[in-house]
Design a protein around this motif. Sequence first.
Motif, short mmCIF file in Angstrom:
data_model
loop_
_atom_site.label_atom_id
_atom_site.label_comp_id
_atom_site.label_asym_id
_atom_site.label_seq_id
_atom_site.Cartn_x
_atom_site.Cartn_y
_atom_site.Cartn_z
N ARG A 15 1.79 9.81 0.75
CA ARG A 15 2.49 8.81 -0.04
C ARG A 15 3.99 9.00 0.08
O ARG A 15 4.46 10.13 0.16
N PHE A 16 4.69 7.90 0.05
CA PHE A 16 6.15 8.01 0.00
C PHE A 16 6.74 6.78 -0.68
O PHE A 16 6.03 5.83 -1.01
N THR A 39 11.34 9.68 1.20
CA THR A 39 11.39 9.45 -0.25
C THR A 39 12.77 9.84 -0.79
O THR A 39 13.36 9.10 -1.58
N THR A 99 4.04 10.59 -5.67
CA THR A 99 4.11 11.11 -4.30
C THR A 99 3.69 12.58 -4.21
O THR A 99 3.47 13.11 -3.13
#
Lengths: 177, 97
Positions: A150-151, B61, B79
Amino acid sequence: MNKKGAEKILSVYWFVILIIVAGGIYGMIYMFYSHPFDIREMESHILVNNIADCISENGKINPSLFNDTGGLDKSFKENFLARCNINFNSEPEWGWDEEEQYFIRVQFFTPQNLNNPFATISEGNVRWKESYYLNKEKGFEILEKGAEKRFYSVDGNKQILIDLLAVVRKTEKNVKQ
Amino acid sequence: MLNNKKGEIGESITWVVATVIIIVVLTIFIIASNILGGFSKVSVSSGERTLNAGSYLDIKTNLALRENFDNIKTIKDWTGITEKEEDAYDTSMLVGG
């Protein structure tokens, strides 16, 4: 005469021993290297990173990914693999060229709604997804392996959270049968 | 004559035992090679995941947070990025922060 006969038998015996030892060394090497390196997890991590590069650069979403209304651009979605320079071609062995060995899924969320993605892209053979989750849960070596990462990225003022999943099958080449 | 025969039998047994020992040792080594070969694994680990040092996607990110750091807690939780006390995110370093 007797001594000569004994020497002949002994030399044959030494040859037999030599063959046995050589066979043993061959067996050891064969056994050690017959276990393939399972690189599927690494391959899926590379795939995920490449997709992430295609979707977001320097923290900003690829401008051609979303249209003006905030939805996924139809052309980008339909040609996702080509636009991201990815192809799912595999070697022709084991019928891999007839059945795609990969699956990828990209889900887009907003921080306000992390349960339902507002857009999803998926490509490849969807069958591998279920096997991947089963493998993750039970740890079966033979099943598909993958990576889920995930980002976060931004599209103007809009915050977008991205969930990436890549699964690779290719069991025959990565796991000793 | 009898002594000669005994000697021959003794010598033969020595060779047979030597052969058996060689075969047994080789078999043990083959089995050990098979077991050791099974440990050949390639693992992927991104190590400790923080905003300052993490995986490739964590860097993405981090860059995005420099653009917009609203909902930072939600983003970090989602995240899976952890934050060490000494690495506490310094918002003054953000663009416009």
